[in-house]
Design a protein around this motif. Structure first.
Motif, PDB file in Angstrom:
ATOM      1  N   ARG A   1     -46.470 -29.623 -51.001  1.00 37.87           N
ATOM      2  CA  ARG A   1     -45.423 -28.841 -51.032  1.00 37.87           C
ATOM      3  C   ARG A   1     -44.519 -28.941 -52.507  1.00 37.87           C
ATOM      4  N   LEU A   2     -43.864 -28.100 -53.236  1.00 39.01           N
ATOM      5  CA  LEU A   2     -43.047 -28.473 -54.422  1.00 39.01           C
ATOM      6  C   LEU A   2     -41.605 -27.929 -54.161  1.00 39.01           C
TER       7      LEU A   2
ATOM      8  N   PRO B   1     -42.681 -33.874 -43.637  1.00 40.49           N
ATOM      9  CA  PRO B   1     -41.765 -32.851 -43.166  1.00 40.49           C
ATOM     10  C   PRO B   1     -41.831 -31.803 -44.409  1.00 40.49           C
ATOM     11  N   ALA B   2     -41.415 -30.636 -44.019  1.00 40.22           N
ATOM     12  CA  ALA B   2     -41.259 -29.307 -44.532  1.00 40.22           C
ATOM     13  C   ALA B   2     -40.271 -29.509 -45.917  1.00 40.22           C
ATOM     14  N   ASP B   3     -39.207 -30.117 -45.746  1.00 40.00           N
ATOM     15  CA  ASP B   3     -38.071 -30.302 -46.369  1.00 40.00           C
ATOM     16  C   ASP B   3     -38.186 -31.471 -47.296  1.00 40.00           C
TER      17      ASP B   3
ATOM     18  N   LEU C   1     -29.034 -27.740 -64.327  1.00 37.13           N
ATOM     19  CA  LEU C   1     -30.179 -28.750 -64.534  1.00 37.13           C
ATOM     20  C   LEU C   1     -31.350 -28.393 -63.457  1.00 37.13           C
ATOM     21  N   ARG C   2     -32.544 -28.338 -63.797  1.00 35.31           N
ATOM     22  CA  ARG C   2     -33.603 -28.130 -62.965  1.00 35.31           C
ATOM     23  C   ARG C   2     -34.591 -29.020 -62.802  1.00 35.31           C
ATOM     24  N   ALA C   3     -35.049 -29.184 -61.940  1.00 28.83           N
ATOM     25  CA  ALA C   3     -36.385 -30.245 -61.607  1.00 28.83           C
ATOM     26  C   ALA C   3     -37.395 -30.007 -60.568  1.00 28.83           C
ATOM     27  N   GLU C   4     -38.471 -30.654 -60.787  1.00 26.16           N
ATOM     28  CA  GLU C   4     -39.380 -30.430 -59.573  1.00 26.16           C
ATOM     29  C   GLU C   4     -39.727 -31.599 -59.083  1.00 26.16           C
ATOM     30  N   THR C   5     -40.230 -31.576 -57.598  1.00 22.00           N
ATOM     31  CA  THR C   5     -40.777 -32.621 -56.919  1.00 22.00           C
ATOM     32  C   THR C   5     -41.848 -32.332 -56.002  1.00 22.00           C
ATOM     33  N   ALA C   6     -42.806 -33.005 -55.891  1.00 24.29           N
ATOM     34  CA  ALA C   6     -43.674 -32.681 -54.965  1.00 24.29           C
ATOM     35  C   ALA C   6     -43.984 -33.695 -53.801  1.00 24.29           C
ATOM     36  N   TRP C   7     -44.561 -33.117 -52.724  1.00 22.94           N
ATOM     37  CA  TRP C   7     -44.754 -33.841 -51.319  1.00 22.94           C
ATOM     38  C   TRP C   7     -46.090 -33.745 -50.714  1.00 22.94           C
ATOM     39  N   PRO C   8     -46.849 -34.568 -50.192  1.00 24.98           N
ATOM     40  CA  PRO C   8     -47.796 -34.121 -49.447  1.00 24.98           C
ATOM     41  C   PRO C   8     -47.626 -33.131 -48.370  1.00 24.98           C
TER      42      PRO C   8
END
Length: 339
Positions: free
Chosen positions: A328-329, A130-132, A119-126
């Protein structure tokens, strides 16, 4: 609080609207002005597409008739049939009430029932986080549910127009000796479509993939034409450029797609055949395509692109052009036990 998970009927406009409203609200809450959101019309057209390549399902989490969150599942039908792409989005006011967990459990069960083990997914953050992604809602939710970071991407934005002198200077650094450049707006010309589709199908495995468990996509011309027809229904305009080797085959390609709804441009695939690398063809076709975009669509305000953080060469090119990192994604993955 009892939560009901419902499958969305793509032909039911009210149901699709409620699903999209929850998706868009959650994305805006997490990314603010840098949220990249498919428009309502674009998302509706994709859900309604009868595709031979991907089965798409949409879901809502509901309580007393109110939609609390939305979800999605994409099941490849021709390749990567061991995998499924899952999505869960919950507006801020409904978080930490079990809505996301209920949605994810239901979608994972449907993926497993379809025989999908990865299963794959994506999540984004500003970009300021933090980079991770530590501490960010989407990243922490995914971590709690067993999704590991497979590839880290940077979301970059270029404000247009780019000065023509800069484009000319960079073009002089990539003369593409022995290769011919062809560009067009709209559908891929018939004489190029088979090779274009083949290169586009390789992109998922030729680009940095980290730990992703994926294989190259199928390269059926009819399927590619069906995707172009979907883009037309979505009101999107494609700008394509290729470099042709002396024998006439495509050595490199690139594509920018402009949304008819938000007006922004999105950099899609760029790839150079292995045997033609080392001639700066990737840079050449991207610059030629950018020049064409600015000539034919001067009102386009910006280009967005994603690049793997490990792709230092392309990131350096982006910096020279004036791209700035806006987010970042995380490309995430979870392997499930075989049934």
């Amino acid at each position: 609080m009892p939560i009901e998970i419902l499958r969305v009927d793509p032909s039911d406009d009210r149901a699709v609207d409620a699903w999209w409203d929850a998706y868009a609200a959650a994305k805006r809450a997490d990314m603010g002005e840098n949220a990249l959101i498919w428009s309502r019309g674009e998302a509706r057209a994709e859900l309604q597409q009868a595709s031979a390549v991907t089965e798409r399902r949409a879901y809502v989490a509901s309580h007393d008739g109110a939609v609390l969150g939305s979800g999605s599942l994409a099941l490849p039908l021709k390749d990567n049939r061991h995998s499924g792409m899952v999505g869960v989005t919950v507006p801020v006011e409904h978080r930490r009430r079990g809505v996301g967990s209920a949605l994810l459990a239901h979608i994972e069960a449907e993926a497993l029932a379809a025989g999908r083990r990865t299963l794959r997914a994506e999540t984004a953050w500003p970009a300021s986080a933090p980079a991770d992604g530590a501490g960010e809602p989407g990243r922490e939710f995914a971590r709690r549910h067993g999704y590991e970071l497979a590839v880290g991407d940077l979301q970059n934005r270029l404000t247009l127009p780019v000065d023509q002198l800069l484009i000319d200077t960079m073009l002089a650094e990539a003369p593409a000796d022995g290769y011919r450049i062809r560009s067009w707006v709209g559908a891929v010309p018939q004489q190029f479509v088979a090779e274009w589709a083949a290169l586009d199908a390789l992109l998922d495995t030729e680009a940095p993939t980290g730990d992703l468990d994926i294989e190259a996509s199928s390269a059926d011309v009819a399927d590619y034409r069906a995707d172009e027809a979907l883009q037309a229904r979505q009101g999107r305009t494609s700008y394509g450029t290729v470099a042709l080797a002396p024998d006439g085959r495509i050595a490199a390609y690139t594509q920018i797609v402009v949304s008819g709804d938000d007006g922004n441009a999105y950099q899609w695939g760029t790839l150079v055949r292995r045997e033609d690398r080392g001639h700066r063809l990737g840079l050449r076709v991207k610059l030629e395509n950018l020049r064409m975009l600015q000539r034919h669509s001067p009102e386009t305000p910006r280009i967005y692109t994603y690049n793997a953080e490990s792709n230092t060469h392309m990131l350096a090119v982006n910096v020279r052009l004036g791209f700035e990192t806006t987010g970042r994604l995380g490309e995430l993955q979870k392997r499930t036990p075989s049934r």
